[in-house]
Scaffold this motif. Sequence first.
Motif, PDB file in Angstrom:
ATOM      1  N   GLN A 152       0.832  -1.211   0.000  1.00  0.00           N
ATOM      2  CA  GLN A 152       0.000   0.000   0.000  1.00  0.00           C
ATOM      3  C   GLN A 152       0.866   1.259   0.000  1.00  0.00           C
ATOM      4  N   GLY A 153       1.933   1.212   0.825  1.00  0.00           N
ATOM      5  CA  GLY A 153       2.858   2.351   0.869  1.00  0.00           C
ATOM      6  C   GLY A 153       3.540   2.557  -0.469  1.00  0.00           C
ATOM      7  N   LEU A 154       3.962   1.448  -1.082  1.00  0.00           N
ATOM      8  CA  LEU A 154       4.622   1.517  -2.389  1.00  0.00           C
ATOM      9  C   LEU A 154       3.680   2.138  -3.426  1.00  0.00           C
ATOM     10  N   ASP A 155       2.440   1.689  -3.405  1.00  0.00           N
ATOM     11  CA  ASP A 155       1.461   2.179  -4.375  1.00  0.00           C
ATOM     12  C   ASP A 155       1.198   3.680  -4.181  1.00  0.00           C
ATOM     13  N   ARG A 156       1.015   4.093  -2.936  1.00  0.00           N
ATOM     14  CA  ARG A 156       0.745   5.517  -2.638  1.00  0.00           C
ATOM     15  C   ARG A 156       1.942   6.383  -3.075  1.00  0.00           C
ATOM     16  N   PHE A 157       3.138   5.897  -2.774  1.00  0.00           N
ATOM     17  CA  PHE A 157       4.364   6.633  -3.101  1.00  0.00           C
ATOM     18  C   PHE A 157       4.443   6.852  -4.619  1.00  0.00           C
ATOM     19  N   THR A 158       4.281   5.757  -5.365  1.00  0.00           N
ATOM     20  CA  THR A 158       4.468   5.884  -6.823  1.00  0.00           C
ATOM     21  C   THR A 158       3.342   6.709  -7.443  1.00  0.00           C
ATOM     22  N   GLN A 159       2.109   6.540  -6.934  1.00  0.00           N
ATOM     23  CA  GLN A 159       0.987   7.342  -7.452  1.00  0.00           C
ATOM     24  C   GLN A 159       1.268   8.835  -7.280  1.00  0.00           C
ATOM     25  N   THR A 160       1.842   9.175  -6.134  1.00  0.00           N
ATOM     26  CA  THR A 160       2.129  10.592  -5.852  1.00  0.00           C
ATOM     27  C   THR A 160       3.199  11.126  -6.811  1.00  0.00           C
ATOM     28  N   VAL A 161       4.214  10.297  -7.075  1.00  0.00           N
ATOM     29  CA  VAL A 161       5.268  10.756  -8.000  1.00  0.00           C
ATOM     30  C   VAL A 161       4.686  10.908  -9.412  1.00  0.00           C
ATOM     31  N   VAL A 162       3.857   9.971  -9.821  1.00  0.00           N
ATOM     32  CA  VAL A 162       3.239  10.069 -11.160  1.00  0.00           C
ATOM     33  C   VAL A 162       2.418  11.360 -11.245  1.00  0.00           C
ATOM     34  N   GLU A 163       1.622  11.607 -10.213  1.00  0.00           N
ATOM     35  CA  GLU A 163       0.780  12.817 -10.228  1.00  0.00           C
ATOM     36  C   GLU A 163       1.642  14.086 -10.281  1.00  0.00           C
ATOM     37  N   ALA A 164       2.731  14.084  -9.512  1.00  0.00           N
ATOM     38  CA  ALA A 164       3.556  15.295  -9.422  1.00  0.00           C
ATOM     39  C   ALA A 164       4.388  15.526 -10.679  1.00  0.00           C
ATOM     40  N   LEU A 165       4.943  14.452 -11.235  1.00  0.00           N
ATOM     41  CA  LEU A 165       5.997  14.641 -12.243  1.00  0.00           C
ATOM     42  C   LEU A 165       5.697  14.057 -13.621  1.00  0.00           C
ATOM     43  N   GLY A 166       4.688  13.206 -13.712  1.00  0.00           N
ATOM     44  CA  GLY A 166       4.436  12.508 -14.983  1.00  0.00           C
ATOM     45  C   GLY A 166       4.175  13.443 -16.150  1.00  0.00           C
ATOM     46  N   ASP A 167       3.589  14.594 -15.873  1.00  0.00           N
ATOM     47  CA  ASP A 167       3.246  15.499 -16.980  1.00  0.00           C
ATOM     48  C   ASP A 167       4.234  16.655 -17.125  1.00  0.00           C
ATOM     49  N   ARG A 168       5.405  16.553 -16.451  1.00  0.00           N
ATOM     50  CA  ARG A 168       6.338  17.691 -16.564  1.00  0.00           C
ATOM     51  C   ARG A 168       7.811  17.325 -16.716  1.00  0.00           C
ATOM     52  N   VAL A 169       8.182  16.094 -16.362  1.00  0.00           N
ATOM     53  CA  VAL A 169       9.597  15.715 -16.454  1.00  0.00           C
ATOM     54  C   VAL A 169       9.810  14.897 -17.733  1.00  0.00           C
ATOM     55  N   ALA A 170      10.936  15.143 -18.425  1.00  0.00           N
ATOM     56  CA  ALA A 170      11.177  14.473 -19.718  1.00  0.00           C
ATOM     57  C   ALA A 170      11.256  12.961 -19.560  1.00  0.00           C
ATOM     58  N   VAL A 171      12.029  12.511 -18.566  1.00  0.00           N
ATOM     59  CA  VAL A 171      12.251  11.076 -18.383  1.00  0.00           C
ATOM     60  C   VAL A 171      12.049  10.725 -16.912  1.00  0.00           C
ATOM     61  N   VAL A 172      11.299   9.650 -16.661  1.00  0.00           N
ATOM     62  CA  VAL A 172      11.170   9.128 -15.299  1.00  0.00           C
ATOM     63  C   VAL A 172      11.796   7.733 -15.290  1.00  0.00           C
ATOM     64  N   LYS A 173      12.583   7.469 -14.247  1.00  0.00           N
ATOM     65  CA  LYS A 173      13.371   6.240 -14.199  1.00  0.00           C
ATOM     66  C   LYS A 173      13.008   5.411 -12.968  1.00  0.00           C
ATOM     67  N   PRO A 174      12.005   4.533 -13.071  1.00  0.00           N
ATOM     68  CA  PRO A 174      11.732   3.663 -11.916  1.00  0.00           C
ATOM     69  C   PRO A 174      12.906   2.708 -11.704  1.00  0.00           C
ATOM     70  N   GLN A 175      13.288   2.540 -10.454  1.00  0.00           N
ATOM     71  CA  GLN A 175      14.349   1.578 -10.103  1.00  0.00           C
ATOM     72  C   GLN A 175      13.646   0.259  -9.788  1.00  0.00           C
ATOM     73  N   SER A 176      13.840  -0.723 -10.679  1.00  0.00           N
ATOM     74  CA  SER A 176      13.098  -1.986 -10.590  1.00  0.00           C
ATOM     75  C   SER A 176      13.275  -2.685  -9.238  1.00  0.00           C
ATOM     76  N   ALA A 177      14.470  -2.595  -8.652  1.00  0.00           N
ATOM     77  CA  ALA A 177      14.760  -3.337  -7.417  1.00  0.00           C
ATOM     78  C   ALA A 177      13.755  -3.016  -6.309  1.00  0.00           C
ATOM     79  N   PHE A 178      13.349  -1.747  -6.237  1.00  0.00           N
ATOM     80  CA  PHE A 178      12.462  -1.345  -5.136  1.00  0.00           C
ATOM     81  C   PHE A 178      11.034  -1.861  -5.317  1.00  0.00           C
ATOM     82  N   PHE A 179      10.703  -2.285  -6.525  1.00  0.00           N
ATOM     83  CA  PHE A 179       9.394  -2.896  -6.784  1.00  0.00           C
ATOM     84  C   PHE A 179       9.508  -4.414  -6.636  1.00  0.00           C
TER      85      PHE A 179
END
Length: 278
Positions: A39-66
Amino acid sequence: MESFGSRLHRAVDERGPLCVGIDPHPGLLARWGLADDLQGLDRFTQTVVEALGDRVAVVKPQSAFFERFGSHGVAILESTIRQLRDAGSLVLLDVKRGDIGSTVSAYASAYLDPSSPLYVDAVTASPYLGVGSLAPMFELAAQHGGGVFVLALTSNPEGAAVQRARTADGRTVAQTVIDEISQLNRGATPLGSFGLVVGATIGDTGHDLSGVGGPLLAPGLGAQGAGAADLRAVFGSSLGSVLPSYSREVLSAGPDVAALRAAADRVLADCRAVLPAR
Ligand SMILES: O=c1ccn([C@@H]2O[C@H](COP(=O)(O)O)[C@@H](O)[C@H]2O)c(=O)[nH]1
């Protein structure tokens, strides 16, 4: 089909030269008031998507943490990738894969085939089974407009012993990687689809990056101690190809969406002050 290099060039023109990593460290989850669970992982990533998905050129998820949450964590990664792409960011999955060629084919299918659930715009790859063993990734990427970033001079201090060792012809191991990737990008305009990872922490190592023709991903900024001004010494005349990458430096501004955006804007301004204008 438009190549990854061309799509990246356009994204940087539109949004600026910045990659932000999604690295949900247990310490960051705690700092955001989240539990170290799905649940924490999901909330964290949702917040980053909302904040940065429409403004940063490249987003780099680090697979290990998932991956550390097993199949449900990977399901969150899949959904995060889809949402980021829908929001207009290019997604670079940091998985650092590498193996014998026949197995690399399977990794290529996993990340660079548009029909895969984990399909992304680009991946990171390790060349330590030989750059040639990554050929299936290069081929599938070229076929579907994807990109591959190959480790050359990593940001961690332990990397130098291997990467700066001399080969029989006198070049360093890293320089052989740089030269092979340069060949792959030959003739590509405005930018090749095959990039290198070169840490912002390493200083002037004397490596020749001038002929790479592709993007130079620069992690190590912020939490690992390098600042935007350090890019000058590392990249010299190749600064124009640098894609600066920050994870914890930006993420630690959360969970407030406006604060995350402000942190991304701040590091982007720092980088713009150093990188040549295009
Ligand atoms: O040489 C390398 C290659 C990859 N990384 C990855 O980038 C981020 C850095 O995170 P920060 O919080 O900005 O330090 C992380 O996912 C690493 O695995 C790298 O640091 N250096």
